[in-house]
Enzyme design. Structure first.
Site, mmCIF file in Angstrom:
data_model
loop_
_atom_site.group_PDB
_atom_site.id
_atom_site.type_symbol
_atom_site.label_atom_id
_atom_site.label_comp_id
_atom_site.label_asym_id
_atom_site.label_seq_id
_atom_site.Cartn_x
_atom_site.Cartn_y
_atom_site.Cartn_z
ATOM 1 N N ASN A 1 -2.772 12.937 -3.822
ATOM 2 C CA ASN A 1 -3.792 13.470 -4.539
ATOM 3 C C ASN A 1 -4.380 14.556 -4.396
ATOM 4 O O ASN A 1 -4.372 15.577 -5.221
ATOM 5 C CB ASN A 1 -5.072 12.387 -4.709
ATOM 6 C CG ASN A 1 -4.472 11.255 -5.815
ATOM 7 O OD1 ASN A 1 -4.124 11.150 -6.727
ATOM 8 N ND2 ASN A 1 -5.210 10.053 -5.302
ATOM 9 N N GLU B 1 -4.531 2.444 -4.800
ATOM 10 C CA GLU B 1 -3.061 2.405 -4.378
ATOM 11 C C GLU B 1 -2.580 1.122 -3.899
ATOM 12 O O GLU B 1 -1.475 1.268 -3.197
ATOM 13 C CB GLU B 1 -2.713 3.862 -3.607
ATOM 14 C CG GLU B 1 -3.359 3.574 -1.970
ATOM 15 C CD GLU B 1 -4.599 4.099 -1.835
ATOM 16 O OE1 GLU B 1 -4.902 4.502 -0.486
ATOM 17 O OE2 GLU B 1 -5.257 4.007 -2.724
ATOM 18 N N ASP C 1 0.999 -1.260 -0.042
ATOM 19 C CA ASP C 1 -0.153 0.009 -0.132
ATOM 20 C C ASP C 1 0.976 1.366 -0.055
ATOM 21 O O ASP C 1 1.779 1.267 0.740
ATOM 22 C CB ASP C 1 -0.745 0.023 1.338
ATOM 23 C CG ASP C 1 -2.018 1.132 1.102
ATOM 24 O OD1 ASP C 1 -3.000 0.719 0.669
ATOM 25 O OD2 ASP C 1 -1.964 2.163 1.744
ATOM 26 N N ASP D 1 -1.404 9.634 -10.099
ATOM 27 C CA ASP D 1 -1.314 8.551 -11.513
ATOM 28 C C ASP D 1 0.110 8.156 -11.767
ATOM 29 O O ASP D 1 0.492 7.057 -12.061
ATOM 30 C CB ASP D 1 -2.102 8.655 -12.740
ATOM 31 C CG ASP D 1 -3.930 8.705 -12.560
ATOM 32 O OD1 ASP D 1 -3.995 8.082 -11.424
ATOM 33 O OD2 ASP D 1 -4.350 9.247 -13.288
#
Length: 345
Positions: free
Chosen positions: A213, A248, A205, A222
């Site tokens: 973000n 993610e 993770d 991304d």
């Protein structure tokens, strides 16, 4: 003609790369009457490429997958200069006559300007023109169908294998050690050459990804995921399988290795991420939870154990890896009752 149509129907009926390999070499072997037909992977960088057989069939024998083909040293491409020239010039085929008189025909499987694999046919006499024409058509169908399978199995952003493919491969790994494998002619899979070697599942993770973000925007988010995917592919071994699980989160299936080696591989990846400079974002870290895969344990339970280890890694500082069984042994986690479909906490 009837035999050719039968083989074409068989090839296009598969939804699995390995079974498609078995199907195409069986078709080519029968139609060419060859000594041996193989699907050979072409791996490595320029000047250091090697060939590794991933499926083969011999005259009078059944087709089979090569065990742990990606873990073998492989044959240097330089041993076959005709094939090397063929690949360098992006040609459709190459042929060679060996000192013992054996003729080898190579048909690279081009995907754009890259050939990651090659069909290899060995025979004791020259190949007839009509045979070459027919085999060339089979290779074209095989290549197109491989593309379709690849498209359905991969995540569109990162290019890694997707969640559906993970579910299929984990189920196969959990049951493969005790069930006959149709691809091996009914023989049980032999994927644990040493008792101390096991299969492993690791959940990865990206730490504080929401912050990335929110602060930099989804475009840079991304890009972080794409770069993490690249680091996963370069850090883990060729025989391991890397998946984007969603968002993610990533999952890795590590094949036939020891706990000590698993720690080293996972720590290498974690360190590679920590040391990587991500454009605009700067420093990014990951947390990892991993567990040994036990035969006939349900996928839900196995994944749940890895998730528990991951949760502990994130709640105890992040940027670290945790092994589920170590946490249980240390009393940090407790084993709980479970059934075949869900685990009760």
């Amino acid at each position: 003609m009837d035999s050719l149509l039968k083989h074409m129907v068989d090839m296009t009926g598969h939804r699995d790369h390995a079974m498609l390999d078995i199907s195409v070499i069986s078709a080519v072997q029968e139609l060419a009457g060859a000594i041996q037909t193989r699907i050979v992977s072409i791996q490595g960088g320029a000047g250091q490429q090697v060939l590794r057989a991933r499926a083969s069939i011999r005259r009078g024998s059944a087709a089979q997958l090569e065990e742990s083909y990606e873990a073998t040293p492989g044959e240097p491409l330089a041993v076959y200069p005709e094939l090397a020239r063929c690949l360098g010039e992006c040609r459709a085929s190459a042929e060679s006559v060996q000192p013992d008189g054996t003729r080898i025909l190579w048909l690279p499987l081009w995907f754009g300007d890259k050939a990651g694999a090659c069909l290899e046919i060995r025979n004791d006499h020259p190949f007839a023109a009509d045979t070459l024409h027919t085999v060339g058509g089979i290779v074209g169908v095989y290549r197109n169908f491989q593309n379709l399978l690849d498209y359905s199995e991969r995540d569109s952003l990162t290019g890694l294998l997707n969640r559906k493919t993970f579910d299929d491969q984990l189920a196969r790994m959990l049951h493969g050690a005790h069930e006959p494998d149709a691809r091996q002619g009914g023989q049980p899979e032999r994927r644990q050459p040493h008792a101390e070697e096991k299969q492993w599942l690791a959940v990865v993770d990206v730490d504080h990804f929401k912050t990335v973000n929110d602060k930099f925007g989804h475009l840079y988010g991304d890009e972080v995921l794409i770069l993490i995917a690249n680091l996963l592919q370069s850090s883990f071994r060729a025989q391991d399988r890397v998946f984007r699980f969603g968002g993610e989160e990533f999952v890795v299936l590590l094949r036939s290795t020891t706990l000590e080696a698993t720690w080293k591989i996972i720590e290498r990846f974690r360190s590679n991420v920590e040391q990587h400079v991500f454009p605009q974002v700067g420093r990014v870290t990951v947390s990892v939870g991993f567990v040994a895969i036990r035969a006939f344990e349900s996928p839900v339970v196995t994944l749940g154990h890895a998730d528990q280890a991951l949760y502990h890694a994130k709640s105890s500082g992040r940027n670290r890896a945790c092994h589920y069984d170590d946490l249980v042994s240390d009393g940090v986690l407790q084993t709980v009752a479970s059934n075949d479909t869900a685990e009760f906490f």
